[in-house]
Design an enzyme around this catalytic site. Structure first.
Site, mmCIF file in Angstrom:
data_model
loop_
_atom_site.group_PDB
_atom_site.id
_atom_site.type_symbol
_atom_site.label_atom_id
_atom_site.label_comp_id
_atom_site.label_asym_id
_atom_site.label_seq_id
_atom_site.Cartn_x
_atom_site.Cartn_y
_atom_site.Cartn_z
ATOM 1 N N GLN A 80 38.849 38.673 37.585
ATOM 2 C CA GLN A 80 38.265 37.360 37.326
ATOM 3 C C GLN A 80 36.767 37.292 37.627
ATOM 4 O O GLN A 80 36.087 36.398 37.140
ATOM 5 C CB GLN A 80 39.014 36.294 38.130
ATOM 6 C CG GLN A 80 40.467 36.159 37.682
ATOM 7 C CD GLN A 80 41.220 35.078 38.446
ATOM 8 O OE1 GLN A 80 41.752 35.329 39.508
ATOM 9 N NE2 GLN A 80 41.260 33.873 37.912
ATOM 10 N N HIS A 133 46.437 42.185 41.937
ATOM 11 C CA HIS A 133 46.294 40.834 41.388
ATOM 12 C C HIS A 133 46.218 40.972 39.874
ATOM 13 O O HIS A 133 45.198 40.685 39.245
ATOM 14 C CB HIS A 133 45.061 40.153 41.986
ATOM 15 C CG HIS A 133 45.064 38.652 41.874
ATOM 16 N ND1 HIS A 133 44.849 37.809 42.946
ATOM 17 C CD2 HIS A 133 45.251 37.836 40.809
ATOM 18 C CE1 HIS A 133 44.895 36.543 42.547
ATOM 19 N NE2 HIS A 133 45.136 36.536 41.247
ATOM 20 N N GLU A 162 51.578 36.819 43.498
ATOM 21 C CA GLU A 162 52.354 35.994 42.564
ATOM 22 C C GLU A 162 53.178 36.793 41.554
ATOM 23 O O GLU A 162 52.913 36.758 40.350
ATOM 24 C CB GLU A 162 51.430 35.033 41.814
ATOM 25 C CG GLU A 162 50.649 34.112 42.734
ATOM 26 C CD GLU A 162 49.872 33.041 41.964
ATOM 27 O OE1 GLU A 162 49.778 33.134 40.733
ATOM 28 O OE2 GLU A 162 49.371 32.108 42.610
ATOM 29 N N TYR A 211 49.378 24.902 44.367
ATOM 30 C CA TYR A 211 48.510 24.120 43.483
ATOM 31 C C TYR A 211 49.096 22.761 43.135
ATOM 32 O O TYR A 211 48.387 21.775 43.072
ATOM 33 C CB TYR A 211 48.244 24.889 42.181
ATOM 34 C CG TYR A 211 47.328 26.064 42.389
ATOM 35 C CD1 TYR A 211 45.957 25.903 42.358
ATOM 36 C CD2 TYR A 211 47.841 27.341 42.647
ATOM 37 C CE1 TYR A 211 45.096 26.975 42.562
ATOM 38 C CE2 TYR A 211 46.984 28.416 42.858
ATOM 39 C CZ TYR A 211 45.616 28.223 42.815
ATOM 40 O OH TYR A 211 44.771 29.279 43.033
ATOM 41 N N GLU A 238 45.907 30.664 48.542
ATOM 42 C CA GLU A 238 45.187 30.002 47.450
ATOM 43 C C GLU A 238 45.545 28.527 47.455
ATOM 44 O O GLU A 238 46.703 28.160 47.697
ATOM 45 C CB GLU A 238 45.574 30.563 46.067
ATOM 46 C CG GLU A 238 45.030 31.928 45.767
ATOM 47 C CD GLU A 238 45.448 32.443 44.388
ATOM 48 O OE1 GLU A 238 45.642 31.625 43.463
ATOM 49 O OE2 GLU A 238 45.591 33.665 44.245
ATOM 50 N N GLU A 274 39.346 32.255 34.158
ATOM 51 C CA GLU A 274 40.688 31.740 34.437
ATOM 52 C C GLU A 274 41.667 32.397 33.451
ATOM 53 O O GLU A 274 42.276 31.761 32.624
ATOM 54 C CB GLU A 274 40.689 30.208 34.367
ATOM 55 C CG GLU A 274 42.021 29.521 34.597
ATOM 56 C CD GLU A 274 42.783 29.918 35.858
ATOM 57 O OE1 GLU A 274 42.180 30.459 36.808
ATOM 58 O OE2 GLU A 274 43.997 29.700 35.864
ATOM 59 N N TRP A 275 41.743 33.725 33.552
ATOM 60 C CA TRP A 275 42.669 34.520 32.753
ATOM 61 C C TRP A 275 42.580 34.141 31.267
ATOM 62 O O TRP A 275 41.476 34.001 30.771
ATOM 63 C CB TRP A 275 44.094 34.413 33.337
ATOM 64 C CG TRP A 275 44.093 34.811 34.804
ATOM 65 C CD1 TRP A 275 44.208 33.972 35.878
ATOM 66 C CD2 TRP A 275 43.902 36.129 35.359
ATOM 67 N NE1 TRP A 275 44.110 34.700 37.057
ATOM 68 C CE2 TRP A 275 43.924 36.010 36.767
ATOM 69 C CE3 TRP A 275 43.716 37.407 34.808
ATOM 70 C CZ2 TRP A 275 43.779 37.100 37.623
ATOM 71 C CZ3 TRP A 275 43.568 38.499 35.659
ATOM 72 C CH2 TRP A 275 43.607 38.334 37.042
#
Ligand code: BGC
Length: 453
Positions: A19, A120, A165, A292, A350, A405-406
């Site tokens: 990222q 990641h 994740e 989130y 996060e 953001e991907w």
């Protein structure tokens, strides 16, 4: 009520290699599945890619100076596997090892504690050619890479995270195709998940041979609330949580899968060798929680995986990624983890939000009141869980700076620090200043009335 956080509580921020780094082929780095995915036409918003990103590979010293200026005590970042092992296994790329060595030294010189994530999402492309996470050998590949990283950095690095994740990798990468490697296959998703968890276990086991500090796993937890108390809606929420949350925490901490997965996946759910669970369930030093949002769900017979449908909440605030702002969910999540899995040390690895920021003003200010508010309310929610006795030892805001953001590209900004992607100028937003005050007062200023000027 005092909002002071416990002594030794670790304040920091987080990023991930693909990222922010750019430099996809510099100094002998091999390609990753993200280099491939991002250059496949039509997959990325606005045709964005990570070739330059925040140019952190070349600017890490100034980025770390800015972190120190803001008062960060810790920095969670990920290693690019393909910088260190360009083919994923075998040959070690000394220049790649050196890059992270320099980065770690720079952090330590600024009094910032490194927290390193091994994976990641940027799997070396050479390993994807061998089946990626669908190949059972992936656990051995990962342990080999982990050993190289432990050998190079353990001691200077005292907090390790195996995988970030696994749910997103499986759901986005193998079931829905929204992230690399972009597959859409219901039969693959549980296999990818299972091998990610085996890889996690293999890396923790490898760490116990030589590692002198702490290692854990980072999961994204999204609490699921039923929209009504009917048995159908309750069961829908239960399935949704089993799929997203317990699918990873149960094997890692309890050595089994939650029952609803068999019903959810039907014929796509394999029978796993019992011995796999001995590998997956390794004693962990801590758990990383990425929080989130929440989901409120109702029963929906038309949904062919979960038979559950998220319901938008009238009057609630939603972020740019369409996530409901729901701080209470963080408290609920932490209490739920303690109740289901017992007292394991936790870090928030996060937490953050994408909001439409104004362009950086000429006099060097970016006003982001919604992000300030998001941070304040989530830190208060975290404090509440700690006051109720949950052992949370640190908080890493997502993210240090705006980044890729991907597949949603650069338009979704999560940073505390604004990045102008034309000039690479960094400008701390109001949220960065606010967070600095939180750190400096050890949370005390959270108890004061909001001042977002
Ligand atoms: C990931 C980050 C991502 C963030 C916001 C998490 O799922 O770990 O890489 O940028 O959420 O979507």
């Amino acid at each position: 009520m005092s909002r002071r956080f416990p002594k030794g509580f670790l304040w920091g921020c987080a990023t991930a290699a693909y990222q922010i780094e750019g430099a996809p082929a510099a100094d002998g780095k091999g390609p990753s599945i993200w280099d491939r995915y991002a250059h496949t036409p039509g997959l990325m918003a606005n045709g964005d890619h990570g070739d330059i990103a925040c140019d952190h590979y070349h600017r890490f010293r100034e980025d770390i100076a800015l972190m120190a200026h803001l008062g960060m005590r810790a920095y969670r970042f990920s290693l690019s596997w393909a910088r260190i092992l360009p083919e994923g296994t075998g040959r070690i790329n000394a220049a790649g090892v050196q890059f992270y060595s320099d980065l770690i030294d720079e952090l330590l010189a600024h009094g910032i504690e490194p927290m390193v994530t091994l994976f990641h999402w940027d799997l070396p492309a050479a390993l994807d050619d061998k089946g990626g996470w669908l190949n059972r050998d992936s656990a051995d590949w990962f342990a080999e890479y982990a050993r190289v990283a432990f050998g190079a950095y353990d001691g200077r690095v005292k907090k390790w995270i195996t995988i970030n994740e696994p749910w997103v990798v499986s759901d986005g990468g193998y079931l829905r195709g929204t992230i690399a490697p972009g597959h859409r296959n219901r039969f693959e998703a549980p296999i990818a998940s299972h091998n990610l968890m085996r890889a996690h276990g293999a890396a923790v086991k490898a760490y116990r041979e030589t590692g002198r500090h702490e290692i854990g796993l980072a999961v994204n937890i999204e609490p699921k609330y039923a929209t009504s108390a009917t048995p159908e809606d309750m069961a829908a929420a239960h399935r949704a949580s089993a799929y997203m949350n317990e699918q990873y925490l149960d094997p890692a901490l309890l050595g089994r899968y939650p029952l609803p997965l068999r019903e959810i996946f039907g014929p796509a759910w394999p029978d796993w060798p019992e011995a796999d669970f001995d590998l997956i369930r390794q004693p962990l030093d801590f758990l990383g929680i990425n929080y989130y949002t929440r989901a409120v769900v109702r029963h929906d017979a038309a949904d062919d995986l979960l038979r559950a449908m998220p319901v938008r909440q009238p009057g609630a605030l939603y972020t740019e990624t369409n996530w409901e702002v729901f701080p209470q969910g963080l408290t609920d999540t932490l209490l739920w983890i303690r109740q289901r899995y017992g007292d394991i040390p936790l870090y928030i690895t996060e937490n953050g939000a994408a909001f439409p920021d104004p362009p950086a003003a000429t006099h060097g200010q970016v006003h982001d009141p919604q992000r300030v508010d998001y941070l304040r309310t989530h830190l208060l929610a975290l404090h509440e869980a700690i006051a109720k006795g949950v052992d949370v030892r640190g908080y890493m805001a997502w993210s240090f700076m705006d980044n890729l953001e991907w597949s949603l590209g650069y338009a979704k900004r999560f940073g505390l620090v604004h990045v102008n992607f034309e000039t690479q100028a960094r400008t701390p937003k109001d949220s960065a200043r606010f967070y600095s005050q939180v750190i400096a007062s050890h949370g005390e200023c959270l108890g004061e009335s909001p001042d977002t000027t």
